[in-house]
Motif scaffolding. Structure first.
Motif, short mmCIF file in Angstrom:
data_model
loop_
_atom_site.label_atom_id
_atom_site.label_comp_id
_atom_site.label_asym_id
_atom_site.label_seq_id
_atom_site.Cartn_x
_atom_site.Cartn_y
_atom_site.Cartn_z
N GLY A 28 0.92 -1.19 -0.05
CA GLY A 28 0.19 -0.14 0.12
C GLY A 28 0.71 1.17 0.05
O GLY A 28 0.63 2.14 -0.70
N SER A 29 1.90 1.15 0.74
CA SER A 29 2.71 2.58 0.87
C SER A 29 3.57 2.62 -0.66
O SER A 29 3.64 3.54 -0.80
CB SER A 29 3.79 2.26 1.93
N TYR A 30 3.92 1.60 -1.26
CA TYR A 30 4.44 1.64 -2.49
C TYR A 30 3.60 2.59 -3.50
O TYR A 30 4.15 3.58 -4.14
CB TYR A 30 4.85 0.28 -3.27
N TYR A 31 2.34 2.12 -3.45
CA TYR A 31 1.28 2.70 -4.28
C TYR A 31 1.01 4.19 -4.09
O TYR A 31 0.69 5.15 -4.79
CB TYR A 31 0.08 1.67 -4.60
N LEU A 32 1.18 4.49 -2.65
CA LEU A 32 0.66 5.62 -1.96
C LEU A 32 1.76 6.55 -2.39
O LEU A 32 1.62 7.88 -3.00
CB LEU A 32 0.82 5.90 -0.60
N PHE A 33 3.16 6.24 -2.29
CA PHE A 33 4.32 7.06 -2.82
C PHE A 33 4.32 7.32 -4.38
O PHE A 33 4.73 8.48 -4.86
CB PHE A 33 5.54 6.69 -2.29
N LYS A 34 4.08 6.23 -5.01
CA LYS A 34 4.13 6.19 -6.62
C LYS A 34 3.23 6.95 -7.28
O LYS A 34 3.39 7.99 -7.88
CB LYS A 34 4.44 5.08 -6.93
N ASP A 35 1.71 6.33 -7.01
CA ASP A 35 0.87 7.08 -7.53
C ASP A 35 0.12 8.23 -6.94
O ASP A 35 -0.38 9.20 -7.39
CB ASP A 35 -0.49 5.92 -7.71
N GLY A 36 0.03 8.22 -5.51
CA GLY A 36 -0.55 9.27 -4.81
C GLY A 36 0.31 10.49 -4.43
O GLY A 36 -0.15 11.68 -4.74
N GLY A 38 3.40 10.91 -6.41
CA GLY A 38 3.96 11.14 -7.28
C GLY A 38 5.55 10.94 -7.39
O GLY A 38 6.43 11.65 -8.15
N THR A 39 5.91 10.23 -6.37
CA THR A 39 7.49 10.04 -6.59
C THR A 39 8.09 9.08 -7.62
O THR A 39 6.91 8.26 -8.20
CB THR A 39 7.87 9.45 -5.00
N SER A 40 9.15 8.90 -7.78
CA SER A 40 9.55 7.93 -8.79
C SER A 40 9.28 6.49 -8.25
O SER A 40 9.23 6.21 -7.17
CB SER A 40 11.21 8.29 -9.23
N THR A 41 9.66 5.57 -9.20
CA THR A 41 9.44 4.17 -8.97
C THR A 41 10.43 3.77 -8.00
O THR A 41 10.18 3.05 -7.02
CB THR A 41 9.51 3.34 -10.24
N VAL A 79 14.76 -6.77 -5.70
CA VAL A 79 14.70 -7.02 -7.19
C VAL A 79 14.21 -5.98 -7.95
O VAL A 79 14.64 -5.66 -9.13
CB VAL A 79 13.94 -8.39 -7.21
N GLY A 80 13.26 -5.20 -7.47
CA GLY A 80 12.41 -4.32 -8.13
C GLY A 80 13.20 -3.00 -8.38
O GLY A 80 13.33 -2.38 -9.46
N LEU A 81 14.03 -2.69 -7.27
CA LEU A 81 15.27 -1.79 -7.57
C LEU A 81 16.21 -1.80 -8.45
O LEU A 81 16.54 -1.10 -9.24
CB LEU A 81 15.73 -1.34 -5.88
N ALA A 82 16.62 -3.28 -8.61
CA ALA A 82 17.68 -3.48 -9.42
C ALA A 82 17.12 -3.45 -10.82
O ALA A 82 17.96 -2.89 -11.66
CB ALA A 82 18.18 -4.97 -9.29
N LEU A 83 16.00 -3.96 -11.21
CA LEU A 83 15.23 -3.82 -12.29
C LEU A 83 14.89 -2.51 -12.85
O LEU A 83 14.77 -2.24 -14.09
CB LEU A 83 14.14 -4.95 -12.41
N SER A 84 14.74 -1.44 -12.04
CA SER A 84 14.23 -0.35 -12.10
C SER A 84 15.51 0.51 -13.16
O SER A 84 15.12 1.45 -13.94
CB SER A 84 13.90 0.49 -11.02
#
Length: 244
Positions: A28-36, A38-41, A79-84
């Protein structure tokens, strides 16, 4: 009936709280930061990893145990950080979407090999449902039933294989099908994989485990019922007259 309300609520709280803290809060916090916000992935993944990292450290330092679900979420975020950082080729960008699925699948299968099936933490709340009798039955079966423990492992193995299979299919599709096709087909593959996972894991593991739980809880109730009835009879029975 009212005497069981508080313990049952407490049991539900104890059952679902770890799942909320280990999965719902980080995701939930990932989507809050990213979509809510507007931070980067990259920033969203880093910030949402804090809760998981704290949970893992707390479990190791204070509770002297390994927290599988929090560790899995942390691993997936890493893993997501590495793939980003992967960019450029459109096919490579499509293939990297399967990286998270493969990370989860590998983590689940490793947990089974280590004797700590990771998916148990996600399955248990839905089978126990905060019922104190089923909670006690779960502990008895987990400690004394090889069939129950085998089904527990099968549940995690099914999900590990399904997620790895989804990863392989998406990678093959990314490099063999037109890019425009894989843009929408990737979502379809994911949905099919989830449906297959629920269907197979339910048939081979969750369903039989639910049956074993119900039978164990019922058997425990029958064990104590005659003793209670006998105790009531002894109290109610009049004292025999003394022979003269």
């Amino acid at each position: 009936m009212t005497t069981n309300t508080v313990p049952q609520r407490q049991s539900k709280k104890n059952t679902f709280a770890p799942l909320i803290m280990d999965v719902a809060v980080p995701v939930g916090s990932y989507y809050l930061f990213k979509d809510g916000l507007g931070t980067s992935t990259l920033m969203a993944l880093g910030l949402s990893s804090v809760v998981s990292a704290v949970r893992v450290a707390w479990s190791i330092v204070r509770e002297r145990k390994f927290n599988p679900f929090a560790s899995l979420i942390l691993f997936v975020n890493v893993v997501g950080l590495a793939l980003s950082f992967v960019s450029g080729d459109p096919r490579l960008m499509l293939a990297k979407d399967s990286g998270v699925s493969s990370a989860i699948g590998i983590g689940i299968l490793v947990s089974v090999v280590l004797g700590k099936p990771m998916m148990t933490a996600g399955m248990k709340p839905w089978l126990v449902k905060g019922d104190a009798e089923k909670e006690a039955a779960w502990e008895r079966l987990q400690n004394g039933s090889p069939a129950f423990r085998r089904a527990e492992r099968v549940f995690s193995v099914v999900w590990g294989v399904v997620l790895l299979g989804e990863c392989v299919v998406r990678i093959v599709g990314a490099y063999t099908l037109p890019v425009d096709t894989m843009v929408w087909l990737g979502t379809v593959i994911f949905i099919v994989a989830m449906a297959l996972g629920f269907l197979v894991s339910g048939a081979l593991a969750a369903g039989p485990m639910a049956g074993m739980l119900a039978a164990e809880a019922k058997a425990d109730t029958r064990t104590f019922a005659p003793e209670a009835a006998a105790g009531e009879t002894r109290v109610a029975a009049p004292a025999p007259a003394l022979a003269r």
